[in-house]
Write a protein that holds these residues in place. Structure first.
Motif: not given
Length: 285
Positions: A34-35, A57-64, A172-183, A190-196
């Motif tokens: 996550f995320p 490299t799979p996208d795990l369930r609920g992600f990507g 909170h995730w300020s060090a993320h290398g590609d936060i725009e793609e994650a967001i 439904g994707r944020l809830t799935a990740g959480l």
């Protein structure tokens, strides 16, 4: 470099899987957390492929672009991702592979290595140590894990993360290398809830404060060669929880401390990460 994507039906969901390198090369499965999505491995994958490996490299369930599961319980690692990974391997006709995991992908990899050692040559755990070592790592780790309590509040957490153009999540995730793609990926319905739900199904403050008895997670001892990697810029996990993971490995154990890298080692130090992974794999072909 051969690079393909697959849609694989496995364990009741449709999974998005990236597949790079020669089909007959030694296989390595890399699991994100996550995320993130499989995009987190973009800088590392070509380096591993150039070294002669097939990288899955799979996208795990609920992600990507992998399907979301129906309920919180469906994100339990033992009944969810554990079976997903094995089914993906079967669909790709991969009998044995190296396995690596980062963030939530690490406990998935630890569990697979412990419970299905015949399917894996080596384990590489990035950032997150063995589940038992994490739960017993002391009060500093418990303090660093307090954000997990916030993740338990369904709806409240989602609203707070989305507010003001995702300001809290960015902080909170300020060090993320590609936060725009994650967001971008989490912004879909439904994707944020799935990740959480990964946190809600697998971690609770009660479990952190009072670790459950041995055997709760099934077989816990890893009996394949294991590499633990931790970075000195890590904000969420202590070094102790990774170093003490050796107590749960009954096989060759190696520890690497990465310098000048945040939690997202694959973004901050892809060459160094690839180098130690390749060394580990070549030492245990």
């Amino acid at each position: 470099m051969r690079a393909e994507t697959h849609r694989i039906s496995a364990n009741g969901l449709s999974h998005f899987v990236r597949d790079s390198g020669a089909e007959d090369a030694p296989a390595a499965l890399l699991l994100h957390g996550f995320p993130d999505s499989s995009v987190v491995w973009t800088k590392v994958t070509p380096l591993l492929v150039n070294a002669g490996y097939r990288v899955i490299t799979p996208d795990l369930r609920g992600f990507g672009d992998t399907d979301m599961a129906a309920s919180v319980a469906d994100y339990d690692i033992q009944t969810g991702a554990f079976k997903d990974v094995l089914a993906i391997m079967d669909a790709l006709k991969i009998d044995v592979a190296h396995i690596a995991g980062h963030d939530f992908g690490a406990p998935v990899a630890w569990m697979l290595a412990a419970q299905r050692p015949e399917r894996f040559k080596t384990l590489t755990a990035i950032s997150v140590g063995h589940t038992r070592a994490f739960l017993k790592a002391g009060w500093e780790q418990k303090w660093r894990s307090t954000y997990i309590l916030f993740h338990q509040f369904r709806g409240v957490c989602e609203a707070a993360y989305r507010a003001n153009d995702w300001a809290l999540l960015r902080k909170h995730w300020s060090a993320h290398g590609d936060i725009e793609e994650a967001i971008r990926l989490l912004s879909r319905s439904g994707r944020l809830t799935a990740g959480l739900n990964w946190y809600r199904a697998n971690i609770s403050i009660g479990r952190i404060l009072r670790p459950p008895p041995p055997g709760t997670f099934g077989e816990e001892i890893v009996r394949i060669p294991t590499l633990g990697i931790w970075s000195d810029g890590e904000a969420y996990l202590t070094e102790a929880q990774m170093m003490k993971s050796k107590d749960y490995v009954d096989a060759p154990w190696r520890y690497e401390r990465m310098k000048d890298a945040s939690h997202w080692i694959s973004y901050d130090a892809p060459e160094a990460l690839a180098r130690v992974m390749i060394s580990h794999w070549r030492n245990h072909p």
